[in-house]
Design a protein around this motif. Structure first.
Motif, mmCIF file in Angstrom:
data_model
loop_
_atom_site.group_PDB
_atom_site.id
_atom_site.type_symbol
_atom_site.label_atom_id
_atom_site.label_comp_id
_atom_site.label_asym_id
_atom_site.label_seq_id
_atom_site.Cartn_x
_atom_site.Cartn_y
_atom_site.Cartn_z
ATOM 1 N N TYR A 1 0.814 -1.212 0.000
ATOM 2 C CA TYR A 1 0.000 0.000 0.000
ATOM 3 C C TYR A 1 0.850 1.266 0.000
ATOM 4 O O TYR A 1 0.314 2.367 -0.048
ATOM 5 N N ASP A 2 2.175 1.118 0.090
ATOM 6 C CA ASP A 2 3.062 2.267 0.210
ATOM 7 C C ASP A 2 3.509 2.738 -1.163
ATOM 8 O O ASP A 2 3.605 1.951 -2.112
ATOM 9 N N GLY B 1 -3.838 3.898 -1.210
ATOM 10 C CA GLY B 1 -3.232 3.631 0.075
ATOM 11 C C GLY B 1 -4.127 3.000 1.114
ATOM 12 O O GLY B 1 -5.134 2.346 0.804
ATOM 13 N N ALA C 1 -1.223 12.482 -0.354
ATOM 14 C CA ALA C 1 -0.944 11.348 0.533
ATOM 15 C C ALA C 1 -2.100 11.113 1.500
ATOM 16 O O ALA C 1 -2.830 12.037 1.873
ATOM 17 N N THR C 2 -2.276 9.863 1.904
ATOM 18 C CA THR C 2 -3.235 9.561 2.957
ATOM 19 C C THR C 2 -2.699 10.092 4.288
ATOM 20 O O THR C 2 -1.495 10.252 4.473
ATOM 21 N N CYS D 1 -4.959 3.345 5.735
ATOM 22 C CA CYS D 1 -4.662 3.862 7.062
ATOM 23 C C CYS D 1 -4.941 2.770 8.080
ATOM 24 O O CYS D 1 -5.938 2.041 7.962
ATOM 25 N N THR E 1 -8.937 1.250 3.311
ATOM 26 C CA THR E 1 -8.178 1.281 2.061
ATOM 27 C C THR E 1 -9.031 1.850 0.938
ATOM 28 O O THR E 1 -10.252 1.682 0.930
ATOM 29 N N CYS F 1 -0.459 5.803 8.116
ATOM 30 C CA CYS F 1 -1.071 5.742 6.788
ATOM 31 C C CYS F 1 -0.018 5.502 5.715
ATOM 32 O O CYS F 1 1.174 5.802 5.903
ATOM 33 N N TYR F 2 -0.472 4.969 4.602
ATOM 34 C CA TYR F 2 0.400 4.552 3.501
ATOM 35 C C TYR F 2 -0.205 5.021 2.173
ATOM 36 O O TYR F 2 -1.427 5.116 2.030
ATOM 37 N N GLY F 3 0.643 5.270 1.203
ATOM 38 C CA GLY F 3 0.183 5.511 -0.148
ATOM 39 C C GLY F 3 -0.593 6.803 -0.315
ATOM 40 O O GLY F 3 -0.477 7.746 0.468
ATOM 41 N N LEU F 4 -1.414 6.831 -1.363
ATOM 42 C CA LEU F 4 -2.085 8.055 -1.784
ATOM 43 C C LEU F 4 -3.598 7.968 -1.642
ATOM 44 O O LEU F 4 -4.213 6.935 -1.919
#
Length: 352
Positions: free
Chosen positions: A34-35, A40, A67-68, A42, A327, A56-59
């Motif tokens: 998820y990164d 993404g 970003a998240t 959380c 997600t 949190c990860y990704g967008l």
């Protein structure tokens, strides 16, 4: 009375987000897909009233590169059902309705086949009412709302089984419950949620989203992996139905929600007991259902799947432990991931 240690949380959260703890590093490894520049997620882990993981990860928005963040609001899909159930229980406590009321008392335009359907059966997916998705016109691309669900069911003078005799998961039932909340309270469903749940518990970013009426601020957009790339698939014709899945929320606000479920600020003990008690078996032998909650062993949980979003909340009340994974992608479902995260949290408690 047990409340979330919220005033102390910001300092604790800053250290959690840095990824310095062993558990955080293990979760980072689980969430590596998820990164980066992808849809993404959380992750929240609340233990003994404190958020020990909030990361949190990704967008949230691929097109804008946003970003998240812990305040990012994801469409909860069927995780929304616990809020619908809580709304019904609040009105029962107010004396505005009874769980054993016939649904047709409040929605008299339902067909005669639904005459014996009760509010309790709608809560537990034992009503047998027809799935509105199965009777929608596939050529009609307009978004369906809760009131449209009622109109669709008015023409279906049948049920899948005798009400109360079996279980069949029903989005229709929870759309009808949102309409019953409106009629019993005299408020729009989204406004009832804001005034009785979201506002009082500081869930200021959470909303039952209505296009043209409200805004889902700081929101994630949904994506699906199609033709070798991530494509935005954020809304479908059923995305505007509120009672079964139309709430947007963040891990920060869901921490507040989780705290409210431990004491009497939201509901009386008897109401909480009913919500969390197994009312019926489901089509999975390991899972029972309460009011808006699935029950497996010592866990209360619910997943939410809709176009572009996959979410889960898992609570272990006896262990004072909650895991939330939100997600903004169509796959995979994060239930198994949340169980692994919960296991890590339990191991950390028992480790010497």
């Amino acid at each position: 009375m047990r409340t979330l240690a919220w005033l102390a949380v910001p300092v604790l959260l800053a250290s959690c987000a840095s990824g310095g703890s062993r558990m955080q590093n293990q979760i980072d490894a689980l969430m590596r897909d998820y990164d980066g520049a992808v849809p993404g997620a959380c992750v929240l882990v609340v233990r003994d009233g404190t958020a020990v993981v909030r990361h949190c990860y990704g967008l949230a928005d691929l097109e804008q590169g946003t970003a998240t963040a812990p305040s990012t609001n994801f469409r909860l899909a069927s995780v929304s059902k616990q809020f619908t159930a809580a709304s019904v229980l609040l009105l029962a406590e107010d004396g505005k309705l009874s769980l054993d009321d016939r649904a047709r008392r409040w929605l008299p335009s339902l067909p005669a086949a639904a005459d014996d359907v009760t509010i309790r059966q709608l809560l537990t997916h034992t009503s047998g009412v027809v799935d509105y998705e199965d009777v929608m016109d596939p050529a009609d691309t307009r978004q369906v709302h809760d009131a449209d669900v009622l109109h669709l069911l008015e023409g279906q003078d049948r049920t899948y089984f005798t009400p109360g005799s079996d279980y069949r998961y029903s989005n229709s039932g929870y759309a009808l419950l949102a309409l019953i909340v409106e009629r019993a309270s005299g408020q729009r469903y989204a406004e009832f949620l804001r005034s009785r749940i979201f506002g009082p518990f500081g869930m200021n970013g959470t909303v039952a989203y209505e296009a043209g009426v409200s805004e889902a601020a700081n929101r994630a957009y949904g994506y699906s992996f199609e033709s070798g790339r991530w494509q935005r698939t954020d809304q479908s014709t059923t995305s505007a139905v509120l009672g079964d899945g139309g709430i947007y929320s963040s891990i920060d606000d869901l921490a507040r929600w989780d705290a409210a479920l431990y004491d009497q600020r939201l509901l009386k003990p008897e109401s909480l007991r009913q919500a969390f008690a197994p009312a019926t078996r489901t089509d999975d032998p390991s899972v029972e259902y309460g009011f808006g909650w699935r029950i497996t062993g010592d866990s209360l949980w619910h997943s939410g799947e809709t176009i572009g979003f996959r979410n889960v909340i898992m609570r272990y009340p006896q262990r004072q432990l909650t895991v939330v994974v939100l997600t903004n992608r169509n796959d995979p479902e994060p239930y198994e991931m949340a169980k692994k995260i919960a296991a890590l949290a339990m191991q950390e408690v028992t480790a010497p």
